[in-house]
Design an enzyme around this catalytic site. Sequence first.
Site, PDB file in Angstrom:
ATOM      1  N   TYR A 116       0.704  -1.389  -0.020  1.00  0.00           N
ATOM      2  CA  TYR A 116       0.012   0.111  -0.034  1.00  0.00           C
ATOM      3  C   TYR A 116       0.852   1.152   0.013  1.00  0.00           C
ATOM      4  O   TYR A 116       0.476   2.173  -0.620  1.00  0.00           O
ATOM      5  CB  TYR A 116      -0.858  -0.066   1.181  1.00  0.00           C
ATOM      6  CG  TYR A 116      -2.478  -0.852   0.990  1.00  0.00           C
ATOM      7  CD1 TYR A 116      -3.516  -0.355   0.367  1.00  0.00           C
ATOM      8  CD2 TYR A 116      -2.408  -2.199   1.367  1.00  0.00           C
ATOM      9  CE1 TYR A 116      -4.427  -0.651   0.314  1.00  0.00           C
ATOM     10  CE2 TYR A 116      -3.485  -2.657   1.082  1.00  0.00           C
ATOM     11  CZ  TYR A 116      -4.369  -2.256   0.511  1.00  0.00           C
ATOM     12  OH  TYR A 116      -5.710  -2.927   0.370  1.00  0.00           O
ATOM     13  N   GLU A 156      -8.634  -6.572   5.310  1.00  0.00           N
ATOM     14  CA  GLU A 156      -8.051  -7.742   4.501  1.00  0.00           C
ATOM     15  C   GLU A 156      -7.310  -8.847   5.653  1.00  0.00           C
ATOM     16  O   GLU A 156      -7.294 -10.005   5.446  1.00  0.00           O
ATOM     17  CB  GLU A 156      -6.872  -7.173   3.795  1.00  0.00           C
ATOM     18  CG  GLU A 156      -7.468  -6.776   2.215  1.00  0.00           C
ATOM     19  CD  GLU A 156      -6.551  -5.777   1.608  1.00  0.00           C
ATOM     20  OE1 GLU A 156      -5.393  -5.760   1.596  1.00  0.00           O
ATOM     21  OE2 GLU A 156      -7.164  -4.956   0.746  1.00  0.00           O
TER      22      GLU A 156
END
Length: 457
Positions: A116, A156
């Site tokens: 990310y 997640e």
Amino acid sequence: MALSEDTIKAVEATAGLIAAQGIEFTRAFYERMLTKNEELKDVFNLAHQRTLRQPKALLDSLVAYALSIRRINELYELKGKDLPWTGHLAELQGFFSVAERVANKHTSVGIQPAQYQIVGAHLLATIEDRVTKDRAVLAAWGKAYEFLADLLIKREEEIYAETEGSEGGWRQTRTFRVEEKARVNEVICRFRLVPAKGGASVVQHKPGQYLAIFVRNPELFQHQQIRQYSIMSAPNSAYYEIAVHKDGAGTVSRYLHDHVDTGDLLEVAPPYGDFFLRYLEAGEQAAADTQASSEFQVLQGRAVNFAAEKTAPIVLISGGIGQTPLLSMLRFLAQKEGRETARPIFWIHAAHDSRVRAFKEEVDAIREAALPSLRVVTFLSEVRATDREGEDYDFAGRINLDRIPELARLEAGHANPHYFFVGPTGFMTAVEEQLRARSVPDDRIHFEMFGPFKASH
């Protein structure tokens, strides 16, 4: 972490500038990121980059997030103060549906938190190159991205942990052996996959979910390829079954058809996906309600539970290979309810012609053995001289739900069928338009598009 009013205003003000650039913005982002971080080519579907499917999907998601950021922030401000927050979920259901689909796709390819940071750096650099060099605006987008990344990373991890902690579950990839490969027709092969370690169990999938297959072959393609394939078998703890349509331009589908055989090994991620038939018995539903703490879990708890809605009609509509996740649902219903089912069930399938129509025998066998009331309807775009009406097909031409009077009678009788449909983009658009024209309520429409388009609904 709540966002400031200045941050929200800056993001809202520049959302239109990003949208105006269209996919040129997200294409520039991907080109920059994949050039500077070659390792990510092992993760991203490069075919979707070439067709611009992934850039379009990212653009739509990015702009939608920017335009919803104020209400999303309000929800988390309330949640952080232990104030009532679930009332915000109804109007943000579209956002969280997209986020849930993204989180499931990310877990299927093994995305990690550190990645990310890479994405965020290149997103901000692309905004600076193409939208604005204003430091305050760039800082605002940095905070907004961090806010979104944190939300997805937490979801997640929930998905990773839930799957890994389930009986037969695992995290990342696991080696499977092709126990059986069979050619269904000239364009479809089916594969039965079992753990390479004999006797090991597998986590039971939810009917409708998919597997991600990881393929490396330096002689045929430069980078690792990852593709998701819907599971067509009923949930069980011994094996998974998938079917692969051989796409003329498809790198992995051609590889699986031409180079993988019985006995070969494949690396496989656990089953994931937010498009599935939800079926929780009373005890399971109570446990799920008790554990619901995140916004994602609360929304899932509001979804229809077909174990509780025993008489709700179910209509399964597929185009081409799109029938595989629906076949898992049909097999599951046959196991759970069988001849005692109190609900009408329809199997509506559209194929180009009888040569490429698949799984007719399986559906007929399910009807004969377990679901005698199953209504099967077939549309063939092209009818051959040897095709028999009523046997090989019911209607010639493209799918048209108006030609099935039983559906209209159910709708008129306020039975409110649930429609599940999967297939190619054009097929999906046609079915959705027909359902909207019939005034089918949103909560009765459930779909999944193959590839990076809409969220499952």
